[in-house]
Motif scaffolding. Structure first.
Motif, PDB file in Angstrom:
ATOM      1  N   ASP A  32      39.704  64.555  32.755  1.00 45.02           N
ATOM      2  CA  ASP A  32      38.509  64.381  33.583  1.00 45.02           C
ATOM      3  C   ASP A  32      38.923  64.492  35.047  1.00 45.02           C
ATOM      4  O   ASP A  32      39.501  63.549  35.599  1.00 45.02           O
ATOM      5  N   ALA A  43      32.212  55.228  31.466  1.00 49.85           N
ATOM      6  CA  ALA A  43      33.055  56.413  31.661  1.00 49.85           C
ATOM      7  C   ALA A  43      33.573  57.027  30.353  1.00 49.85           C
ATOM      8  O   ALA A  43      33.575  58.248  30.205  1.00 49.85           O
ATOM      9  N   LYS A  46      30.884  59.473  28.707  1.00 54.66           N
ATOM     10  CA  LYS A  46      30.214  60.472  29.538  1.00 54.66           C
ATOM     11  C   LYS A  46      29.724  61.674  28.731  1.00 54.66           C
ATOM     12  O   LYS A  46      28.625  62.189  28.940  1.00 54.66           O
ATOM     13  N   ASP A  47      30.549  62.135  27.788  1.00 56.96           N
ATOM     14  CA  ASP A  47      30.184  63.334  27.029  1.00 56.96           C
ATOM     15  C   ASP A  47      28.922  63.136  26.195  1.00 56.96           C
ATOM     16  O   ASP A  47      28.172  64.084  25.976  1.00 56.96           O
ATOM     17  N   MET A 168      26.432  58.293  38.186  1.00 55.58           N
ATOM     18  CA  MET A 168      27.817  58.421  37.756  1.00 55.58           C
ATOM     19  C   MET A 168      28.695  58.928  38.896  1.00 55.58           C
ATOM     20  O   MET A 168      29.838  58.534  39.058  1.00 55.58           O
ATOM     21  N   GLY A 172      25.538  64.543  37.785  1.00 60.37           N
ATOM     22  CA  GLY A 172      25.649  63.996  36.439  1.00 60.37           C
ATOM     23  C   GLY A 172      24.528  63.038  36.084  1.00 60.37           C
ATOM     24  O   GLY A 172      23.565  62.860  36.834  1.00 60.37           O
ATOM     25  N   ASP A 234      22.718  52.266  29.187  1.00 58.35           N
ATOM     26  CA  ASP A 234      24.117  52.055  29.571  1.00 58.35           C
ATOM     27  C   ASP A 234      24.170  50.709  30.265  1.00 58.35           C
ATOM     28  O   ASP A 234      23.597  50.540  31.337  1.00 58.35           O
ATOM     29  N   ASN A 526      36.784  66.080  29.853  1.00 58.06           N
ATOM     30  CA  ASN A 526      36.385  65.126  28.823  1.00 58.06           C
ATOM     31  C   ASN A 526      36.554  65.833  27.471  1.00 58.06           C
ATOM     32  O   ASN A 526      37.650  66.238  27.130  1.00 58.06           O
TER      33      ASN A 526
END
Length: 870
Positions: A32, A43, A46-47, A168, A172, A234, A526
């Motif tokens: 990353d 974190a 993220k994907d 983020m 993103g 989240d 990632n």
């Protein structure tokens, strides 16, 4: 409740709500480019939010190690000074990947805090996003409506974008959030001042403990917001802050998360922690209790201290702790490493990787401490020199920071004790210049992805079984790094292996008709497989043939399989403490870093080579299977510390009684394909870590041939003796004998020169001056001659010069009486007068100094200058 019970209560609560409890990801980030360390609970996921990967479970909960010491999230300078900032901290989180949303997240957070953990409702406030007209974002009425079901309306506060819209990064996933704050002040203070006026105002007792983020948008490169196809939840709750609230403490450091470590520091130093917020000793206790966590867990997760990147951040944290105990606890020997067993025991069931590497982590930390304590002494001497002249400039304070690791406040403290100040503005300007240089050197500007196909999935990797496949381009973007433009593409299917686990990324071609696009590298961002293309095709759409450079891949996987054989052999020869700490595998060679505290002997290297080559000759089949991680570990598979493994893992076996490892790389079909294995070098790479470089197959053959050619050349140079070692030993003995004879003749020559020069002394202002140009073989001889004359003559002032191989050489010596009585300084004279004359440089002590330079025509001028000085 103890901190362990509080953590478990959180995980049990969300397990009962259908969440899968997952382990913490390593705090060190791989693949990353936007992060050095995990700095938030989201974190590792993220994907899933970006749509690059499908979550294995739509509901997940965990406690995640996080580190905030660099970039946007940087709390380092506050750590220890206040009661609630940390470098490394735990983030409790519950996650919904397109499953539940605001209703459930708000209801469950309230249920957990009030019903399970028992926080009084009248001590809590919540904030919701007030909207932002410039962004076209309305007030988050949905979240406000949900909160009204559980809490009084006057405790629902509107928050600005800074506090209640979470992003983020510059681009993103992002969205509005709702925070939960707790007022921990005594009742008398709560009556006097309404807690709602203190929310988000940095009050140390009115603190945010939980943030529920509702990820609804994607921020693009141009700053616009696009709705995401699915909405996610989240959340992040600061574990240390939650424990503080539940244990009724006014400081995180008074909870049992830290009290064991603080008690250990008290035992070691003999000092007492008062718990106040004012004194430097108390700050030092808190700094040590915090920093040892960051350093220990990061090393356990695979990041060693170093001079660059993430390693430098860890070294900086460690050194900050050292200077606190050195300066404020008056402890002058390594301390931090003594705290590792306390942490390892405390977190044995939560983050077991530290206990498993306890001795290694402690050893690395101790060696780092010892090295900095030596530097600290040098730095303090440098400060004394600077203060002797009456001031420390901003540039000099920066030098102390950059060269000796002295933070500005330590330099400032020492200066203030002498009644002096340091120019902080100039120091900050120098720091900014360094940051700008660093940013310019590493700046990468990646454009937004351009979507070609609506598929949101990552490439399907088919490269284990095939080096060629049909593929279409899903998306692409343009990237500018260091002033150069390149292109990155994502394919729906790819045979290209992305750099991972030490194995370099594949290269090759994308082919369609007469179009040929070179793929220069393949990396992961990632879990997204990205192909670095030399150019973009004229027509993006259509079906391409993706071809891997098979020759390069074959040589690379030979070296990768060799690392597995090498790892097992090292554990046999050196012991089971050996663990992989890094590797590089490419077509030319392999590099393998491993934990070990002593240089390998020639015998140990030979034994390792023999074992590996024996396994190659056995031509063992390389068996690769997918299986549940727990099953693999029960089989004895080696897992690398710092790697993030899924529930299903790939197990590479080369004899079940010899080498079984978790590995995602590519390998040969059987060990015989390696041909031959040869170690080319062994060295130290960091505290407690050794490095081997080795070669296999054709690369090993070429290496051996080069070594044999060199050996043959040596034989021919020595007239091909029957016993080469004996011939070289004889040559060395002869050289040593001749050297002794030469030194004898040189000494006789110097004695003769000395006697002749002593006879030529002249009286100059009370000094016995000898100035002359002499013929000597080297600069050391000239220096010795000047020193000997100085010792042979009272009040001697000596200026000797020589032309040695076309270069100017100078030696100046003054008797101690002249140095003390007349203030003569040979070193200063060399720098100020002599060096410019001969166009060179030099230095030394007040009584003896030397110089060298290019200008031999000024040698007489040097003698005249010294005479003039007298």
């Amino acid at each position: 409740m103890t901190s362990a019970q509080i953590r478990q209560a959180f995980l049990d609560f969300f397990a009962a709500k259908g969440h899968q409890i997952v382990p913490s990801a390593p705090v060190v980030v791989k693949n990353d480019p936007t992060l050095m360390f995990i700095n938030s609970g989201m974190a590792p996921f993220k994907d899933y939010f970006l749509g690059n990967k499908t979550a294995p479970n739509p509901r997940v909960a965990d406690t995640q190690k996080c580190l905030r010491v660099s970039g946007k999230h940087n709390d380092l300078e506050e750590v220890g000074v206040d009661t609630y900032h940390h470098t490394l901290f735990e983030m409790l989180g519950n996650w919904s990947f397109g499953n539940y949303f605001k209703k459930e997240a708000i209801e469950w957070s309230w249920e957990l805090l009030t019903k399970v953990l028992g926080i009084p409702e009248d001590r809590m406030y919540v904030t919701v996003f007030e909207g932002d007209a410039a962004e076209g974002l309305p007030v988050d009425e949905e979240a406000a409506a949900e909160w009204k079901k559980w809490i009084a309306p006057d405790r629902i506060l509107l928050g600005k974008k800074k506090d209640n819209f979470w992003e983020m990064g510059d681009t993103g996933p992002c969205g509005p959030c709702t925070e939960i704050h707790v007022d921990t002040r005594p009742d008398s203070e709560r009556t006097a001042i309404d807690g709602k006026t203190l929310v988000n105002n940095d009050h140390p007792q009115v603190i945010e403990i939980w943030n529920n983020v509702f990820i609804q948008f994607n921020r693009t490169k141009d700053g616009s917001l696009q709705p995401l196809p699915a909405a996610h939840v989240d959340t992040g709750m600061g574990f240390e802050r939650l424990v503080r609230v539940l244990q009724g403490k006014q400081s995180n450091y008074d909870t049992d998360v830290f009290t064991g470590t603080i008690a250990a520091i008290e035992r070691i130093t003999g000092k007492t922690y008062e718990g106040s917020d004012a004194g430097k000793p108390d700050i030092a206790f808190r700094v040590l209790a915090d920093h040892i966590r960051a350093v220990s867990f990061t090393i356990a997760d695979g990041q060693l201290p170093s001079n660059t990147g993430a390693g430098y951040v860890i070294r900086r944290i460690l050194r900050r702790a050292v200077r606190y105990y050195y300066s404020y606890l008056d402890y002058k020997q390594p301390l931090l490493h003594q705290l590792v067993p306390v942490l390892a025991g405390q977190f044995a069931t939560v983050f077991p990787e530290l206990l498993q590497q306890e001795s290694f982590v402690a050893r690395v930390i101790r060696e780092e401490e010892e090295a900095f304590l030596r530097t600290l002494d040098k730095g303090l001497k440098r400060i004394d020199d600077l203060l002797a002249k009456g001031s420390i400039s901003g540039a000099e304070a920066f030098e102390l920071n950059d060269t000796y690791g002295f933070p500005f406040d330590l330099t400032q403290l020492i200066a203030s004790e002498r009644g002096l100040t340091v120019n902080e503005a100039d120091f900050k300007a120098e720091m900014q210049k360094q940051k700008d240089r660093s940013r310019a050197a590493t700046a990468t500007d990646a454009g937004d992805w351009v979507t070609v196909s609506e598929s949101n999935q990552n490439s399907l990797f088919v490269g284990y079984d095939s080096l060629e496949t049909k593929a279409t381009i899903l998306r692409y973007r343009q990237v500018t790094a260091k002033g150069k433009e390149s292109f990155q593409v994502v394919l729906d299917r790819t045979p290209f292996y992305a750099e991972s686990g030490g194995q370099v990324g594949d290269t090759g071609l994308l082919v369609m008709g007469d179009q040929r696009i070179r793929i220069l590298d393949t990396k992961k961002e990632n879990d997204l497989i990205i192909h670095f293309a030399e150019s973009l095709p004229e027509a993006i759409g259509g079906e391409w043939t993706a071809k891997v450079d098979g020759t390069r891949r074959g040589k690379t996987q030979v070296h990768h399989s060799a690392t597995h054989l090498l790892h097992a052999a090292l554990r046999q020869v050196l012991g089971t403490h050996v663990a992989q700490k890094g590797s590089l595998v490419n077509a030319e060679y392999l590099r393998f870093d491993f934990s070990h505290f002593a240089r390998m002997t020639a015998e140990e290297i030979a034994r390792v080579e023999h074992i590996v080559n024996e396994k190659i000759r056995e031509n063992i089949p390389v068996v690769i299977r997918q299986m549940p991680k727990e099953e693999a570990l029960q089989l004895g598979a080696m897992a690398l510390f710092g790697e993030k493994y899924g529930d299903t893992v790939r197990v590479v076996t080369m004899d079940p009684n010899y080498s079984v490892e978790l590995c995602g790389g590519t390998h040969v079909g059987s060990t015989g394909e390696l041909g031959f294995f040869k170690i080319s070098s062994e060295s130290a790479v960091a505290a407690g870590v050794r490095r081997l470089e080795a070669l296999c197959g054709a690369a090993a053959e070429m290496y051996l041939n080069e070594q044999l050619q060199q050996l043959q050349a040596v034989k021919e140079a020595l007239k091909s003796p029957k016993d080469l070692v004996k011939a070289i030993t004889s040559l060395q003995d002869e050289n040593s004998s001749l050297q002794k004879q030469l030194e004898k003749y040189q000494l006789a020559q110097l004695n003769g020169l000395r006697e002749g020069l002593l006879a030529k002394q002249e009286a100059v202002n009370g000094a016995a001056f000898i100035g002359a140009q002499v013929s000597v073989g080297n600069a050391d001889a000239l220096k010795k001659l000047a020193f000997d004359i100085k010792g042979s003559l009272p009040n001697a002032a000596v200026a000797l010069v020589a032309n040695i191989d076309g270069k100017a050489s100078v030696a100046i010596a003054f008797d101690d009486a002249l140095v003390a009585g007349k203030g003569l300084d040979a070193g200063a004279l060399i720098k100020q007068v002599v060096a410019p004359l001969i166009k060179g440089g030099g230095g030394g002590q007040k009584g003896l100094a030397t110089a060298g330079g290019q200008e031999t025509g000024s040698l007489q001028a040097v003698i005249d200058a010294v005479r003039a000085k007298l």
